[in-house]
Design an enzyme around this catalytic site. Structure first.
Site, PDB file in Angstrom:
ATOM      1  N   LYS A 179      14.482 -53.179  23.546  1.00 33.08           N
ATOM      2  CA  LYS A 179      13.101 -52.877  23.143  1.00 33.08           C
ATOM      3  C   LYS A 179      12.635 -53.751  21.985  1.00 33.08           C
ATOM      4  CE  LYS A 179      12.393 -48.636  25.484  1.00 33.08           C
ATOM      5  NZ  LYS A 179      12.364 -47.198  25.527  1.00 33.08           N
TER       6      LYS A 179
ATOM      7  N   ARG B  21      20.149 -44.967  28.155  1.00 34.07           N
ATOM      8  CA  ARG B  21      19.488 -45.708  29.246  1.00 34.07           C
ATOM      9  C   ARG B  21      19.524 -47.180  28.874  1.00 34.07           C
ATOM     10  NH1 ARG B  21      14.555 -47.813  30.487  1.00 34.07           N
ATOM     11  NH2 ARG B  21      13.812 -47.527  32.612  1.00 34.07           N
TER      12      ARG B  21
HETATM   13  N1  HH2 Z   1      11.926 -46.789  28.581  1.00 30.17           N
HETATM   14  C1  HH2 Z   1      11.341 -47.524  29.538  1.00 30.17           C
HETATM   15  C2  HH2 Z   1      11.097 -46.986  30.808  1.00 30.17           C
HETATM   16  N2  HH2 Z   1      11.467 -45.720  31.104  1.00 30.17           N
HETATM   17  N3  HH2 Z   1      12.463 -43.689  30.449  1.00 30.17           N
HETATM   18  C3  HH2 Z   1      13.048 -42.926  29.512  1.00 30.17           C
HETATM   19  N4  HH2 Z   1      13.417 -41.669  29.786  1.00 30.17           N
HETATM   20  N5  HH2 Z   1      13.286 -43.408  28.249  1.00 30.17           N
HETATM   21  C4  HH2 Z   1      12.929 -44.665  27.883  1.00 30.17           C
HETATM   22  O1  HH2 Z   1      13.147 -45.044  26.707  1.00 30.17           O
HETATM   23  C5  HH2 Z   1      12.300 -45.500  28.859  1.00 30.17           C
HETATM   24  C6  HH2 Z   1      12.078 -44.962  30.161  1.00 30.17           C
HETATM   25  C7  HH2 Z   1      10.961 -48.940  29.244  1.00 30.17           C
HETATM   26  O2  HH2 Z   1      11.994 -49.829  29.580  1.00 30.17           O
HETATM   27  P1  HH2 Z   1      12.054 -50.685  30.932  1.00 30.17           P
HETATM   28  O3  HH2 Z   1      12.159 -49.787  32.121  1.00 30.17           O
HETATM   29  O4  HH2 Z   1      13.148 -51.666  30.847  1.00 30.17           O
HETATM   30  O5  HH2 Z   1      10.715 -51.516  30.950  1.00 30.17           O
HETATM   31  P2  HH2 Z   1       9.381 -51.375  31.796  1.00 30.17           P
HETATM   32  O6  HH2 Z   1       8.789 -50.041  31.479  1.00 30.17           O
HETATM   33  O7  HH2 Z   1       8.546 -52.537  31.304  1.00 30.17           O
HETATM   34  O8  HH2 Z   1       9.725 -51.480  33.251  1.00 30.17           O
END
Ligand code: HH2
Length: 274
Positions: free
Chosen positions: A220, A254
């Site tokens: 992040k 995660r």
């Molecule tokens: N962070 C992201 C997406 N989903 N779900 C939970 N429960 N907690 C989190 O911290 C969280 C999440 C963001 O990360 P990422 O999926 O890698 O990115 P993007 O939303 O751009 O696909």
């Protein structure tokens, strides 16, 4: 303590690793890399072989400023991969805020529903309640398009904790038992660097809510600010953050980098005598 997760009962005595599979063209750290089924399936299988305990499949980026994805398109991204993985030994979580997709995902074998909007849609808890799936309730201030513009809190930990406590009560009232509920303070979702650091430092305060606690810090922006590294080079920072989260009470992390996290947590477990 166990997490009931569809047909799985996941023991929470040791921290669990949730591996991220983004089937999106625009996710902040790996957008476009796993957009085709062949690539996303290979990536999912790699994460399982590296030691993922759960896989979290997402078809809509939630990065700050991300554009919403229509249901039909999100379904097209997520369901074929879910169908390929659902019969296996690893529980599959679907990262969505759309009740229709929640229902379809559970019917296709999803064991967990992960909603970054905290099951805010009036129909979302109903969709989850009718299944045996676990739910991950995350805190977000605002919505992805605008959430980082000016996040404001008096006491961030108390406010996030009170929000999660209220959502747990709503989930229980909808018929979802506590052993199916995971909570997540939502690092980076309507939070400044200072808010994120406070939440990580005070994470232990969420243990009092008596639900499984998840932390998502992987790659992040806050880690980029601290280290100066771009998302693809945040593996060391992400692993450190996951370790701190576990030391402060997280039971599920995660992450994008499963192998690195697995090794860090193995060292932690050895020191703890676990
Ligand atoms: N962070 C992201 C997406 N989903 N779900 C939970 N429960 N907690 C989190 O911290 C969280 C999440 C963001 O990360 P990422 O999926 O890698 O990115 P993007 O939303 O751009 O696909």
């Amino acid at each position: 303590m166990f997490l009931k997760c569809g047909k799985f009962q996941l023991p929470l005595a040791r921290p669990l690793i949730m591996g991220v599979v983004n089937v999106t063209p625009d996710s902040f750290s790996d957008g476009g890399k796993f957009f085709e089924l062949k690539q996303s399936l290979a990536h999912a299988e790699a994460l399982i072989s590296e030691g993922a305990d759960i896989l979290d499949i997402g078809g809509e980026s939630t990065r700050p400023g991300a554009a919403p994805v229509p249901l039909e398109e999100e379904r097209r991204r997520v369901l074929p991969l879910l169908e390929r993985l659902a019969g296996g030994a690893t529980p599959i979580s679907i990262d969505t805020h759309k009740p229709e997709l929640m229902r379809e995902a559970v019917a296709a074998g999803a064991s967990m529903l992960n909603d970054v909007s905290g099951f805010r849609d009036p129909d979302a808890l109903q969709a989850a309640a009718g299944s045996g799936a676990a739910i991950c309730i995350m805190h977000m201030q605002g919505e992805p398009r605008t959430m980082q513009q000016n996040p404001l809190y008096g006491d961030v930990t108390a406010e996030v904790r009170d929000y999660l406590a209220a959502r747990i009560r709503a989930a229980e009232a909808a018929g979802i038992a506590r052993e199916r509920i995971v909570i997540d303070p939502g690092f980076g979702f309507g939070k400044t660097m200072a808010h994120n650091l406070t939440l990580l430092r005070e994470l232990r305060q969420f243990s009092g809510l008596r639900c499984a606690l998840l932390a998502g810090l992987s790659r992040k922006a806050m880690l980029g600010t601290i280290t100066g590294c771009d998302p693809a080079h945040r593996v060391h920072a992400s692993t450190s953050a996951a370790l701190i989260a576990v030391q402060n009470g997280a039971q599920i992390v995660r992450v994008h980098d499963v192998a690195a996290t697995r090794d860090a947590l193995a060292v932690w477990a050895a020191v703890k005598g676990k």
